[in-house]
Design a protein around this motif. Sequence first.
Motif, PDB file in Angstrom:
ATOM      1  N   LEU A  53      -6.906  -4.733   7.801  1.00 18.86           N
ATOM      2  CA  LEU A  53      -6.888  -4.839   6.284  1.00 18.86           C
ATOM      3  C   LEU A  53      -7.889  -5.786   5.960  1.00 18.86           C
ATOM      4  CD1 LEU A  53      -2.952  -4.367   5.513  1.00 18.86           C
ATOM      5  CD2 LEU A  53      -4.836  -2.523   5.500  1.00 18.86           C
TER       6      LEU A  53
ATOM      7  N   LYS B 251      -8.903  -8.116   2.128  1.00 20.38           N
ATOM      8  CA  LYS B 251      -8.570  -8.533   0.903  1.00 20.38           C
ATOM      9  C   LYS B 251      -9.511  -8.346  -0.143  1.00 20.38           C
ATOM     10  CE  LYS B 251      -5.614 -12.068   0.687  1.00 20.38           C
ATOM     11  NZ  LYS B 251      -5.169 -13.340   0.939  1.00 20.38           N
TER      12      LYS B 251
ATOM     13  N   GLN C 241      -5.328 -10.077  -4.297  1.00 21.42           N
ATOM     14  CA  GLN C 241      -3.893  -9.250  -4.314  1.00 21.42           C
ATOM     15  C   GLN C 241      -4.078  -7.849  -3.489  1.00 21.42           C
ATOM     16  OE1 GLN C 241      -0.950 -10.770  -5.617  1.00 21.42           O
ATOM     17  NE2 GLN C 241      -2.232 -12.299  -4.982  1.00 21.42           N
TER      18      GLN C 241
ATOM     19  N   TRP D  15      -5.269  -5.006  -0.947  1.00 24.62           N
ATOM     20  CA  TRP D  15      -5.725  -4.931   0.587  1.00 24.62           C
ATOM     21  C   TRP D  15      -6.379  -3.226   0.734  1.00 24.62           C
ATOM     22  CZ3 TRP D  15      -5.102  -9.154   3.577  1.00 24.62           C
ATOM     23  CH2 TRP D  15      -4.224 -10.044   3.350  1.00 24.62           C
TER      24      TRP D  15
ATOM     25  N   LYS E  75       1.461  -5.573   2.432  1.00 27.34           N
ATOM     26  CA  LYS E  75       0.141  -5.399   2.892  1.00 27.34           C
ATOM     27  C   LYS E  75      -0.217  -3.982   3.226  1.00 27.34           C
ATOM     28  CE  LYS E  75      -0.357 -10.490   4.242  1.00 27.34           C
ATOM     29  NZ  LYS E  75      -0.496 -11.344   5.362  1.00 27.34           N
TER      30      LYS E  75
ATOM     31  N   THR F 167      -1.996   0.220   7.643  1.00 28.87           N
ATOM     32  CA  THR F 167      -1.557  -1.128   7.529  1.00 28.87           C
ATOM     33  C   THR F 167      -2.484  -2.090   8.769  1.00 28.87           C
ATOM     34  OG1 THR F 167      -0.295  -0.805   9.500  1.00 28.87           O
ATOM     35  CG2 THR F 167       0.637  -0.624   7.212  1.00 28.87           C
TER      36      THR F 167
END
Length: 335
Positions: A38, A40, A46, A48, A27, A35
């Motif tokens: 985030l 999707k 799939q 991010w 991720k 990080t």
Amino acid sequence: MEVAAAGNQRSCIGVTDEGAMMMSSGKACANCGATANLLKCSRCHQAWFCSVSCQKQYWPFHKSVCRRNDFADALEGSEPKFASWMRKHGKIAVLKDDEVDRLERAGQACNGTTREEVMSSMYGRADPKPLPPSYTPEDLKKMKEKEEARLLESAKVATIEDKSWTSIRVDPDLGLDCGAYKWTQTQAQVLVYLKLPPQPFSRYSSFGKNSQVEVSLEPQKLRVTSKGQETIMSGTLYREIKCDESTWYVTDGILEICLLKRYRRGLAYQKGETNANTYWKSVFKEASQEETLCLRYPPSSYYDTEWKMEGGGGDHTTQGRRRVARGEPKRVTAV
């Protein structure tokens, strides 16, 4: 493309490429590597991204691997782990055994739908089914016309006239089915059959009395007219006839004309001629090519047909005046 096993009763179609491997690594924002916060991708679930801006900037690289997976979306609520596994490994459909067989048959076939076309019809579908047939507007028009013609034909009820007309068989070496009329011959006579237009019923029509047609016979001419003097058939005959001994009558809506040849076996031939010259290639001299026999010489079957003896001694090997070609069943009219 590849097909991989997922259990004993399932097979999955998968996509293996670098984009799919990158999306399954962890991720992090696919564009900047952040990080936190985030989100999707709503299409492939799939990739991010930390913001809409990063998603737009990375779209030229992401669009080649971003695809919707309807099967995984359908399983998300009931089997989230299996749906996640499908997305992680790039699987886009789950096929049953019969669907796998379809792919294998398509791959081995020499014509028809290819394996790639069958496979493309299954991509991302929770319930893969064959693609419906595709037709051009011209194909659809022809199919519609053919179906309408079939329905009209099936709706028709065979009449007595139709049955009588169909029962008349013509030896292709002795006569022709010219559509509007049929004709055949022996060594003595020429038989012409003409299907008449529908007319009011008359109990005398079977005998030619009070009928809706009139037949005029001359040594070298034949004319058939309706009651309103409309010409149905007319022309100069192929060869001369004996009109005084030629007959005609109407039965079951079919006009039957029996023309006695002027020059025939058992009577006399014209000077310098033989029996071969008594063979008619058409009913009329001016007949079209479709209404004319293409034989150069009379067939052997012509010489086997019946003929009339000179001096009124009767028909050779026959009983009665009306003759038909060998092999043709005699038609009996009930009075």
